[in-house]
Design a protein around this motif. Structure first.
Motif, PDB file in Angstrom:
ATOM      1  N   PRO A 125       1.906  11.776 -21.546  1.00 17.90           N
ATOM      2  CA  PRO A 125       2.163  10.385 -21.157  1.00 17.90           C
ATOM      3  C   PRO A 125       3.439  10.191 -20.356  1.00 17.90           C
ATOM      4  CG  PRO A 125       1.414  10.484 -23.435  1.00 17.90           C
ATOM      5  CD  PRO A 125       1.619  11.901 -22.994  1.00 17.90           C
ATOM      6  N   ASP A 126       4.488  10.965 -20.659  1.00 21.35           N
ATOM      7  CA  ASP A 126       5.753  10.827 -19.922  1.00 21.35           C
ATOM      8  C   ASP A 126       6.036  12.040 -19.051  1.00 21.35           C
ATOM      9  OD1 ASP A 126       6.403  12.766 -21.765  1.00 21.35           O
ATOM     10  OD2 ASP A 126       8.272  11.803 -22.411  1.00 21.35           O
ATOM     11  N   ALA A 127       4.996  12.850 -18.781  1.00 25.24           N
ATOM     12  CA  ALA A 127       5.113  14.065 -17.958  1.00 25.24           C
ATOM     13  C   ALA A 127       6.132  15.059 -18.513  1.00 25.24           C
ATOM     14  CB  ALA A 127       5.442  13.708 -16.510  1.00 25.24           C
ATOM     15  N   GLY A 128       6.476  14.912 -19.784  1.00 23.50           N
ATOM     16  CA  GLY A 128       7.358  15.887 -20.431  1.00 23.50           C
ATOM     17  C   GLY A 128       8.831  15.522 -20.456  1.00 23.50           C
ATOM     18  N   ALA A 129       9.219  14.373 -19.906  1.00 26.31           N
ATOM     19  CA  ALA A 129      10.636  13.999 -19.855  1.00 26.31           C
ATOM     20  C   ALA A 129      11.237  13.886 -21.252  1.00 26.31           C
ATOM     21  CB  ALA A 129      10.803  12.692 -19.092  1.00 26.31           C
ATOM     22  N   GLY A 130      10.498  13.280 -22.162  1.00 28.06           N
ATOM     23  CA  GLY A 130      11.000  13.112 -23.523  1.00 28.06           C
ATOM     24  C   GLY A 130      11.228  14.433 -24.238  1.00 28.06           C
ATOM     25  N   TRP A 131      10.447  15.444 -23.860  1.00 24.54           N
ATOM     26  CA  TRP A 131      10.599  16.763 -24.484  1.00 24.54           C
ATOM     27  C   TRP A 131      11.903  17.422 -24.042  1.00 24.54           C
ATOM     28  CZ3 TRP A 131       7.863  17.661 -28.536  1.00 24.54           C
ATOM     29  CH2 TRP A 131       7.782  18.948 -29.076  1.00 24.54           C
ATOM     30  N   PHE A 132      12.271  17.230 -22.775  1.00 22.66           N
ATOM     31  CA  PHE A 132      13.581  17.696 -22.317  1.00 22.66           C
ATOM     32  C   PHE A 132      14.678  17.043 -23.156  1.00 22.66           C
ATOM     33  CE2 PHE A 132      11.569  19.278 -18.465  1.00 22.66           C
ATOM     34  CZ  PHE A 132      12.409  20.312 -18.058  1.00 22.66           C
ATOM     35  N   ASP A 154       8.875  17.058 -11.134  1.00 20.94           N
ATOM     36  CA  ASP A 154       9.193  15.733 -10.575  1.00 20.94           C
ATOM     37  C   ASP A 154       8.846  14.575 -11.512  1.00 20.94           C
ATOM     38  OD1 ASP A 154       6.400  15.475 -10.349  1.00 20.94           O
ATOM     39  OD2 ASP A 154       6.397  15.925  -8.205  1.00 20.94           O
ATOM     40  N   PHE A 155       8.263  14.872 -12.687  1.00 22.47           N
ATOM     41  CA  PHE A 155       7.898  13.849 -13.682  1.00 22.47           C
ATOM     42  C   PHE A 155       6.982  12.774 -13.092  1.00 22.47           C
ATOM     43  CE2 PHE A 155      12.217  14.935 -15.654  1.00 22.47           C
ATOM     44  CZ  PHE A 155      11.667  15.792 -16.569  1.00 22.47           C
ATOM     45  N   TRP A 156       6.131  13.170 -12.147  1.00 24.21           N
ATOM     46  CA  TRP A 156       5.250  12.201 -11.504  1.00 24.21           C
ATOM     47  C   TRP A 156       3.878  12.212 -12.149  1.00 24.21           C
ATOM     48  CZ3 TRP A 156       5.877   8.390  -7.952  1.00 24.21           C
ATOM     49  CH2 TRP A 156       4.701   7.810  -7.439  1.00 24.21           C
ATOM     50  N   SER A 157       3.500  11.095 -12.708  1.00 29.46           N
ATOM     51  CA  SER A 157       2.129  10.858 -13.153  1.00 29.46           C
ATOM     52  C   SER A 157       2.051   9.374 -13.445  1.00 29.46           C
ATOM     53  CB  SER A 157       1.765  11.683 -14.393  1.00 29.46           C
ATOM     54  OG  SER A 157       2.596  11.386 -15.480  1.00 29.46           O
ATOM     55  N   GLY A 158       1.678   8.621 -12.448  1.00 33.89           N
ATOM     56  CA  GLY A 158       1.620   7.180 -12.614  1.00 33.89           C
ATOM     57  C   GLY A 158       2.217   6.445 -11.445  1.00 33.89           C
ATOM     58  N   SER A 159       3.491   6.062 -11.563  1.00 32.09           N
ATOM     59  CA  SER A 159       4.111   5.257 -10.518  1.00 32.09           C
ATOM     60  C   SER A 159       5.557   5.672 -10.317  1.00 32.09           C
ATOM     61  CB  SER A 159       4.069   3.774 -10.895  1.00 32.09           C
ATOM     62  OG  SER A 159       4.902   3.530 -12.019  1.00 32.09           O
ATOM     63  N   ALA A 160       6.158   5.189  -9.232  1.00 37.86           N
ATOM     64  CA  ALA A 160       7.554   5.490  -8.930  1.00 37.86           C
ATOM     65  C   ALA A 160       8.473   4.930 -10.013  1.00 37.86           C
ATOM     66  CB  ALA A 160       7.926   4.933  -7.563  1.00 37.86           C
ATOM     67  N   SER A 161       8.158   3.733 -10.521  1.00 34.21           N
ATOM     68  CA  SER A 161       9.010   3.137 -11.554  1.00 34.21           C
ATOM     69  C   SER A 161       8.964   3.952 -12.844  1.00 34.21           C
ATOM     70  CB  SER A 161       8.586   1.693 -11.829  1.00 34.21           C
ATOM     71  OG  SER A 161       7.257   1.633 -12.328  1.00 34.21           O
ATOM     72  N   GLN A 162       7.789   4.496 -13.190  1.00 30.29           N
ATOM     73  CA  GLN A 162       7.691   5.352 -14.372  1.00 30.29           C
ATOM     74  C   GLN A 162       8.485   6.640 -14.170  1.00 30.29           C
ATOM     75  OE1 GLN A 162       3.343   5.415 -14.492  1.00 30.29           O
ATOM     76  NE2 GLN A 162       3.396   4.443 -16.511  1.00 30.29           N
ATOM     77  N   GLN A 163       8.380   7.203 -12.979  1.00 34.49           N
ATOM     78  CA  GLN A 163       9.143   8.405 -12.663  1.00 34.49           C
ATOM     79  C   GLN A 163      10.634   8.141 -12.832  1.00 34.49           C
ATOM     80  OE1 GLN A 163       9.641   9.449  -8.532  1.00 34.49           O
ATOM     81  NE2 GLN A 163       9.329  11.624  -8.942  1.00 34.49           N
ATOM     82  N   GLN A 164      11.110   7.028 -12.332  1.00 35.16           N
ATOM     83  CA  GLN A 164      12.531   6.695 -12.421  1.00 35.16           C
ATOM     84  C   GLN A 164      12.979   6.541 -13.870  1.00 35.16           C
ATOM     85  OE1 GLN A 164      12.675   3.202  -9.949  1.00 35.16           O
ATOM     86  NE2 GLN A 164      12.262   4.365  -8.074  1.00 35.16           N
ATOM     87  N   GLN A 165      12.141   5.930 -14.696  1.00 39.45           N
ATOM     88  CA  GLN A 165      12.478   5.762 -16.107  1.00 39.45           C
ATOM     89  C   GLN A 165      12.600   7.116 -16.801  1.00 39.45           C
ATOM     90  OE1 GLN A 165       9.353   3.243 -17.628  1.00 39.45           O
ATOM     91  NE2 GLN A 165      10.019   1.459 -16.452  1.00 39.45           N
ATOM     92  N   ARG A 166      11.720   8.030 -16.462  1.00 39.51           N
ATOM     93  CA  ARG A 166      11.742   9.361 -17.069  1.00 39.51           C
ATOM     94  C   ARG A 166      12.994  10.132 -16.649  1.00 39.51           C
ATOM     95  NH1 ARG A 166       5.441   9.855 -15.229  1.00 39.51           N
ATOM     96  NH2 ARG A 166       4.615   8.477 -16.869  1.00 39.51           N
ATOM     97  N   ILE A 167      13.324  10.055 -15.373  1.00 41.17           N
ATOM     98  CA  ILE A 167      14.531  10.727 -14.884  1.00 41.17           C
ATOM     99  C   ILE A 167      15.762  10.139 -15.561  1.00 41.17           C
ATOM    100  CG2 ILE A 167      15.986  11.094 -12.853  1.00 41.17           C
ATOM    101  CD1 ILE A 167      13.324  11.113 -11.218  1.00 41.17           C
ATOM    102  N   GLN A 168      15.803   8.812 -15.677  1.00 34.89           N
ATOM    103  CA  GLN A 168      16.945   8.158 -16.311  1.00 34.89           C
ATOM    104  C   GLN A 168      17.128   8.615 -17.749  1.00 34.89           C
ATOM    105  OE1 GLN A 168      16.982   3.896 -16.009  1.00 34.89           O
ATOM    106  NE2 GLN A 168      18.851   3.658 -17.211  1.00 34.89           N
ATOM    107  N   ALA A 169      16.036   8.794 -18.478  1.00 35.53           N
ATOM    108  CA  ALA A 169      16.120   9.251 -19.869  1.00 35.53           C
ATOM    109  C   ALA A 169      16.771  10.625 -19.951  1.00 35.53           C
ATOM    110  CB  ALA A 169      14.732   9.286 -20.497  1.00 35.53           C
ATOM    111  N   VAL A 170      16.412  11.509 -19.027  1.00 33.54           N
ATOM    112  CA  VAL A 170      17.001  12.852 -19.026  1.00 33.54           C
ATOM    113  C   VAL A 170      18.471  12.783 -18.627  1.00 33.54           C
ATOM    114  CG1 VAL A 170      16.882  15.159 -18.011  1.00 33.54           C
ATOM    115  CG2 VAL A 170      14.769  13.929 -18.557  1.00 33.54           C
ATOM    116  N   VAL A 171      18.801  11.978 -17.626  1.00 33.38           N
ATOM    117  CA  VAL A 171      20.197  11.837 -17.195  1.00 33.38           C
ATOM    118  C   VAL A 171      21.060  11.302 -18.331  1.00 33.38           C
ATOM    119  CG1 VAL A 171      21.759  10.618 -15.622  1.00 33.38           C
ATOM    120  CG2 VAL A 171      19.611  11.568 -14.754  1.00 33.38           C
ATOM    121  N   GLU A 172      20.524  10.355 -19.091  1.00 35.89           N
ATOM    122  CA  GLU A 172      21.287   9.755 -20.192  1.00 35.89           C
ATOM    123  C   GLU A 172      21.548  10.740 -21.326  1.00 35.89           C
ATOM    124  OE1 GLU A 172      19.076   6.258 -21.219  1.00 35.89           O
ATOM    125  OE2 GLU A 172      19.965   5.065 -19.591  1.00 35.89           O
TER     126      GLU A 172
END
Length: 301
Positions: A125-132, A154-172
Motif C-alpha cells: 500500500p505504501d510501496a514499502g516506505a513504512g518498512w524503511f 521511487d515509492f511510486w504506486s498511485g499518485s505524486a502526492s502519495q509519493q511525496q508523503q512516503r518520501i517525507q515519512a522516510v526523511v522524518e
C-alpha cells in the motif's frame, strides 16, 4: 541435445567474463573474510544487495565487516534490464521480524554506518516506505550512534502526492543520506529501467530537499548502456538542478546472458575525467570508477 543450450550459454558467459578489461578484474576474497557477515545474514534469514546483486566489491566490504541490507525480500516487482535481483514472480510476504533482525545484525557487526536498500514493492500500500521507517527506528533503538543511509526505490504506486508523503515519512526518520539512483541517461530509461521514469527520479531528490534541506541527497549512474559523454554531463546537470549533493559513477557489468549486453567499457581515465567534471559542477562528494557502486565507501563522507 538436452542441456546443449545451457552448456552453450555457460561457455558464452565464461568467454564474456574472460574478455573483461583488466581494470574490472579483482580477487574474490578469502573465505575467512567473507564468512562472518555471511554467517550473520544467513542465520537471521535476511538479505543483502551485496549477494543478491553480486556486487564486485563484496569481498572488500565483508572484510571490513560492512554490508548493505536489502529489505522486503529478494524479489522485485519491476524488471530492470540491468539488475541481477530476482524478479518475474510474486514477492514474498514481509517478515515482521526483519527490522529487528537487521538491527541486531548491525549491532553484532559493530557498524557505525549502515546502508538500507530494498527491492521495489509496488504491491504494498505504501510501496514499502513504512518498512524503511520501521527498520531505521529498530536500528536507532539498538545502535543510537550508527548513521543510516537509505537507498530507496521511487515509492511510486498511485499518485505524486502519495509519493511525496512516503518520501517525507522516510526523511522524518532522519537518515544521514537519502540515495535514489537515476541509473542511466534520459534516452535510455525505458530500456534500462522498466517501470521507472527519469523525471520521477529527479522528483524524488527534489522532494527530499523540500522536506528537509539539510538532508544529504545522493544518486548514481551505471555507465556502459550506450550513453554518450554529453548525455552523462546533461544528467549530472539535471541532478545538480534537483539539488543532489553526492554522486556515484560506475561501470555496468552484465550479470548474465539474460541481461542487457554491455555497449562500452569506460576506462579508468574516462571515469576520472567525469568525476572531475562532477566536482566542478558542485557535487560535494563524488565516487567515479569502474568498480564503484552506490554504497561503496558510503560511510567515508
Amino acid at each position: 541435445m538436452p542441456g546443449s543450450s545451457s552448456s552453450a550459454d555457460a561457455a558464452a558467459r565464461r568467454l564474456e567474463i574472460a574478455s573483461l578489461p583488466d581494470w574490472l578484474r579483482r580477487p574474490i576474497g578469502k573465505a575467512s573474510e567473507l564468512s562472518t557477515v555471511q554467517k550473520i545474514i544467513k542465520q537471521r534469514q535476511i538479505h543483502t544487495i551485496c549477494e543478491e546483486g553480486r556486487c564486485p566489491n563484496r569481498a572488500e566490504c565483508y572484510a571490513k565487516g560492512t554490508a548493505t541490507f536489502l529489505l522486503m525480500g529478494p524479489t522485485c516487482t519491476r524488471a530492470c534490464g540491468f539488475c541481477q535481483v530476482d524478479k518475474g514472480h510474486a514477492p514474498m510476504p514481509l517478515d515482521p521480524q526483519e527490522p529487528q533482525k537487521v538491527a541486531e545484525s548491525v549491532q553484532l557487526l559493530g557498524l557505525r554506518y549502515v546502508v538500507l536498500t530494498s527491492v521495489a514493492r509496488d504491491d504494498l500500500p505504501d510501496a514499502g516506505a513504512g518498512w524503511f521507517v520501521q527498520t531505521m527506528q529498530a536500528i536507532q533503538a539498538l545502535n543510537p550512534t550508527t548513521q543510516i543511509e537509505v537507498l530507496t526505490p521511487d515509492f511510486w504506486s498511485g499518485s505524486a502526492s502519495q509519493q511525496q508523503q512516503r518520501i517525507q515519512a522516510v526523511v522524518e526518520a532522519q537518515p544521514a543520506c537519502f540515495n535514489h539512483n537515476i541509473e542511466t541517461v534520459a534516452r535510455l530509461q525505458g530500456v534500462v529501467r522498466r517501470g521507472a521514469k527519469y523525471e520521477r527520479s529527479l522528483a524524488v531528490l527534489r522532494c527530499v530537499k523540500a522536506c528537509n534541506a539539510a538532508t544529504a541527497t545522493k544518486s548514481g549512474l551505471m555507465l556502459g548502456h550506450g550513453e554518450t559523454e554529453a548525455e552523462i554531463i546533461q544528467t549530472l546537470q539535471d541532478l545538480r538542478t534537483a539539488q543532489c549533493d553526492r554522486l556515484t559513477l560506475g561501470q555496468y557489468m552484465r550479470p548474465s546472458l539474460a541481461h542487457l549486453p554491455v555497449q562500452k567499457y569506460w576506462t579508468p581515465a574516462e571515469f576520472d575525467r567525469l568525476g572531475a567534471i562532477a566536482r566542478q559542477m558542485g557535487f560535494s562528494h563524488v565516487r567515479s570508477g569502474p568498480l564503484v557502486r552506490s554504497s561503496y565507501h558510503a560511510g567515508e563522507v
